[in-house]
Design an enzyme around this catalytic site. Structure first.
Site, PDB file in Angstrom:
ATOM      1  N   GLY A  14       0.814  -1.202   0.000  1.00  0.00           N
ATOM      2  CA  GLY A  14       0.000   0.000   0.000  1.00  0.00           C
ATOM      3  C   GLY A  14       0.847   1.251   0.000  1.00  0.00           C
ATOM      4  N   THR A  15       0.184   2.354   0.220  1.00  0.00           N
ATOM      5  CA  THR A  15       0.855   3.645   0.246  1.00  0.00           C
ATOM      6  C   THR A  15       1.898   3.686   1.350  1.00  0.00           C
ATOM      7  OG1 THR A  15      -1.248   4.577  -0.460  1.00  0.00           O
ATOM      8  CG2 THR A  15       0.394   6.126   0.295  1.00  0.00           C
ATOM      9  N   TYR A  16       1.623   2.995   2.444  1.00  0.00           N
ATOM     10  CA  TYR A  16       2.474   3.161   3.628  1.00  0.00           C
ATOM     11  C   TYR A  16       3.401   1.990   3.900  1.00  0.00           C
ATOM     12  CZ  TYR A  16      -1.019   6.671   4.074  1.00  0.00           C
ATOM     13  OH  TYR A  16      -1.838   7.720   3.796  1.00  0.00           O
ATOM     14  N   VAL A  19       1.508  -5.073   3.275  1.00  0.00           N
ATOM     15  CA  VAL A  19       0.400  -5.625   4.053  1.00  0.00           C
ATOM     16  C   VAL A  19       0.397  -7.145   3.902  1.00  0.00           C
ATOM     17  CG1 VAL A  19      -2.060  -5.463   4.545  1.00  0.00           C
ATOM     18  CG2 VAL A  19      -0.905  -3.569   3.384  1.00  0.00           C
ATOM     19  N   LYS A  34       0.027  -4.690   8.844  1.00  0.00           N
ATOM     20  CA  LYS A  34       0.590  -3.650   7.984  1.00  0.00           C
ATOM     21  C   LYS A  34       1.918  -3.191   8.552  1.00  0.00           C
ATOM     22  CE  LYS A  34      -2.414  -1.270   5.947  1.00  0.00           C
ATOM     23  NZ  LYS A  34      -3.369  -0.384   5.329  1.00  0.00           N
ATOM     24  N   ASP A 130      -6.209  10.179   1.385  1.00  0.00           N
ATOM     25  CA  ASP A 130      -5.791   9.262   0.313  1.00  0.00           C
ATOM     26  C   ASP A 130      -6.909   8.262   0.016  1.00  0.00           C
ATOM     27  OD1 ASP A 130      -3.998   8.213  -1.585  1.00  0.00           O
ATOM     28  OD2 ASP A 130      -3.214   6.739  -0.175  1.00  0.00           O
TER      29      ASP A 130
END
Length: 296
Positions: A14-16, A19, A34, A130
């Site tokens: 993901g963006t961060y 996962v 995550k 987001d």
């Protein structure tokens, strides 16, 4: 980490960060794990980030993916979320592959649940920043839950995802594209309207491939903004007087279904963030008439 959780498979980047689908060893519960990517892992996690993320544990609502635990060791941070298998992006792709359109009942229910989740967080001064179909999860009963709320402020939004994929522009509001540095909860309302439109159209509403292409796709539908429509817009850093001038299109020619739906998203796609409908006001819109409010 491995003592507490068994990683079953990687389910996304993901963006961060990465996962994983994982099993908690002592309860057998399946969770989404995550791993938060930190800009510089050697320096440890800023206290502000830890505080922000701990605040997210207080978000308890049926329309929000629950953050059940925060694990921090060896300068690595893992967030433990409830596991929901399907996201809205994959849900729409599946419908498309099967040649099916989304039913009107799903659009209304999803829109109400999306606005409810936003209102719950916005009233606590937490924004998403987001929102996109990939972080709207769909459970087996076709109820939706929002993921990643508040992580934007806690972890900072990178320009690229964990791999080098660029974070999508399709749901980004015009004030951010035009370089405005100050924004509020209204950014989420714009993104939500783009998502609601996509569910009805079965294709992204503004699928830009660069910031300028994104802006022009918006202008071609909503008209090119100027100071008379949006105060001070011509002074934004990325605004150019040379922008082509497009007239707005009547949204009823794009969305041929429920006129109340068209009215709602037109108010959510208001250029001026101060004039844009709030999530709270959206929930009392005529489009949701007769639907019971969703309680926590």
């Amino acid at each position: 980490m491995t003592e507490s959780f068994q990683k079953l498979e990687k389910i996304g980047e993901g963006t961060y960060g990465v996962v994983y689908k994982a099993r908690e060893r002592n309860t057998n519960r399946v969770v989404a794990l995550k791993k938060i990517r930190l800009e510089n892992e050697n320096e440890g996690i800023p206290a502000t980030t830890i505080r922000e993320i701990l605040l997210l544990k207080n978000l308890k609502h049926s329309t929000i993916v629950e953050l059940s635990d925060v694990i921090y060791n060896n300068n690595k941070m893992y967030l433990v979320f409830e596991y929901v298998e399907l996201d809205l992006r994959r849900y729409l792709d599946r419908m498309s592959d099967e040649g099916r359109l989304v039913e009107e009942g799903f659009v209304r229910k999803m829109s109400q649940q999306l606005l409810t989740a936003m209102e719950y967080c916005h009233s606590r001064n937490i924004f998403h920043r987001d929102l996109k179909p990939q972080n709207i999860l769909v459970d087996p009963k076709e109820n939706i839950k929002l993921a990643d709320f508040g992580l934007g402020r806690a972890a900072g939004i990178p320009l690229r995802t964990y791999t080098t994929e660029v974070v999508t522009l399709w749901y980004r509001p015009p004030e951010l594209l035009l370089g405005c540095k100050y924004y509020d909860a209204s950014v989420d309302v714009w993104s939500a309207a783009c998502i609601m439109a996509e569910v009805v159209l079965m294709r992204p509403f503004f699928p830009g491939d660069s910031e300028i292409d994104q802006l022009f796709r918006i202008f071609k539908v909503l008209g090119t903004p100027n100071n008379s429509r949006w105060s001070n817009v011509e002074n934004f850093p990325n605004y150019k007087v040379e922008f082509p001038v497009w007239d707005p299109v009547d949204l009823k020619t794009i969305f041929r279904g429920d006129p109340d739906f068209v009215d709602l998203i037109s108010k959510m796609l208001e250029y001026d963030p101060k004039m844009r409908m709030t999530a709270k006001n959206g929930l009392s819109h005529k489009y949701f008439e007769g639907m019971p409010l969703i309680m926590e």
